[in-house]
Motif scaffolding. Structure first.
Motif, short mmCIF file in Angstrom:
data_model
loop_
_atom_site.label_atom_id
_atom_site.label_comp_id
_atom_site.label_asym_id
_atom_site.label_seq_id
_atom_site.Cartn_x
_atom_site.Cartn_y
_atom_site.Cartn_z
N LEU A 299 0.84 -1.20 0.00
CA LEU A 299 0.00 0.00 0.00
C LEU A 299 0.87 1.25 0.00
CD1 LEU A 299 -2.73 -0.99 2.64
CD2 LEU A 299 -2.91 -1.08 0.15
N PRO A 300 0.43 2.31 -0.63
CA PRO A 300 1.20 3.56 -0.59
C PRO A 300 1.26 4.12 0.82
CG PRO A 300 -0.97 3.93 -1.55
CD PRO A 300 -0.83 2.45 -1.40
N ASP A 301 2.30 4.87 1.07
CA ASP A 301 2.43 5.49 2.39
C ASP A 301 1.24 6.40 2.65
OD1 ASP A 301 4.82 4.21 2.76
OD2 ASP A 301 6.01 5.89 1.97
N PRO A 302 0.71 6.35 3.86
CA PRO A 302 -0.44 7.21 4.16
C PRO A 302 -0.07 8.68 4.05
CG PRO A 302 0.44 6.22 6.17
CD PRO A 302 1.13 5.55 5.02
N VAL A 303 -1.01 9.45 3.55
CA VAL A 303 -0.79 10.89 3.41
C VAL A 303 -0.79 11.53 4.79
CG1 VAL A 303 -1.68 13.03 2.41
CG2 VAL A 303 -1.91 10.87 1.16
N PRO A 304 0.24 12.30 5.12
CA PRO A 304 0.26 12.95 6.45
C PRO A 304 -0.97 13.84 6.64
CG PRO A 304 2.40 13.11 5.38
CD PRO A 304 1.44 12.60 4.34
N GLU A 305 -1.60 13.66 7.77
CA GLU A 305 -2.78 14.47 8.05
C GLU A 305 -2.38 15.79 8.68
OE1 GLU A 305 -5.38 12.23 10.50
OE2 GLU A 305 -5.81 10.71 8.96
N PRO A 306 -3.14 16.83 8.41
CA PRO A 306 -2.85 18.12 9.06
C PRO A 306 -3.04 18.00 10.56
CG PRO A 306 -4.99 18.17 7.96
CD PRO A 306 -4.33 16.89 7.54
#
Length: 286
Positions: A119-126
């Motif tokens: 799976l792609p790395d999770p997008v950093p959340e604000p």
């Protein structure tokens, strides 16, 4: 709703919403024989209406059960908050493990985490804004008019109803356990192993809890109080006790504040029963 009076019995856990406590001899606390069951009323706080039910916060709801020696290292938070966290709410101070793929079960209590390497790395959340904030007592301003009181009562009653109905829906997907001997609550598939049960015959169980499926009233206990037919009129009379109804303290307070009586509580509040004006009139009721 600080404009309304909430009273707490000094010797037991009974509460009352009204300008003066009810006259019923129902106290079973300390020195009850000396007081002949009468209550000694004092001012109550919001925790007397909304009973604080806490549970252990789980970083991994599918991980190992909390052991007795971990009881001081695992934080305890309101059980409703823990239920919401497990259902997906993110609170910065209370991290929890989120899986992006279903686990693979190899037994009743054994599983293997699915491979998430592809799976792609999770997008950093604000940065998350804090969801939980408490207004200091010094900043609480009571309503200045009857219209504001009624509006506040309606908003409070709507929030109470939304919290209970939402929690009931979440409990159908995320298991909540309650001890069959004491009020201890645990949010998760299996109850913890902390030996803190002090209920009847706890020595035979070595303090272990007897876990069973919880219901909504275990998670959010409704503190029932006597319903005042006329909050500003005559107080309740001891000889007319069988004619009075009851309601959760939150509902009773909001109704006295001007909110409409919810349909589901009209029966328990016995609004369809006429209240006799005296004990002689009550004796004539068949």
């Amino acid at each position: 709703l600080e404009t309304l009076t909430l009273l707490f019995s000094r010797w037991c856990d009974e509460i009352h919403v009204g300008p003066e406590g009810h006259p019923f001899s129902s106290c079973r606390g300390k020195y009850t024989s000396v007081r002949k069951g009468h209550h000694e009323w004092t001012n109550a706080v919001v925790e007397d209406i909304l009973v604080p039910v806490e549970a252990y916060h789980l970083y991994d709801r599918l991980g190992n059960r909390i052991r007795h020696d971990e009881r001081f290292t695992v934080p305890r938070i309101p059980a409703v908050v823990e239920l919401c966290i497990q259902a997906g709410v993110n609170i910065p101070d209370l991290p929890t493990k989120r899986r992006r793929k279903p686990v693979v079960w190899i037994g009743r209590k054994e599983f293997v985490d699915a491979d998430e390497s592809e799976l792609p790395d999770p997008v950093p959340e604000p940065p998350l804004k804090p969801l939980l904030s408490e207004i200091p007592n010094s900043e609480i301003v009571p309503p200045s008019s009857q219209e504001e009181t009624t509006l506040l009562a309606e908003e409070t009653l709507a929030a109470w109803d939304k919290m209970r109905k939402g929690s009931n829906r979440l409990m159908k997907m995320y298991p909540v356990r309650v001890c069959g001997y004491c009020p201890e609550i645990h949010v998760g598939p299996s109850g913890h192993k902390v030996q803190i049960c002090g209920a009847h015959k706890h020595q035979q169980r070595n303090g272990q809890h007897g876990w069973q499926a919880a219901v909504l009233d275990d998670l959010i206990p409704p503190r029932f109080v006597w319903h005042l037919p006329e909050p500003i009129g005559e107080p309740l009379k001891r000889e007319l006790r069988s004619f009075y109804g009851q309601a959760p303290a939150v509902v009773e307070m909001c109704v006295q504040g001007g909110a409409a009586v919810p349909e589901e509580y009209k029966t328990t509040m016995r609004l369809d029963i006429g209240i006799p004006s005296s004990s002689k009139e009550a004796e004539m009721v068949v």
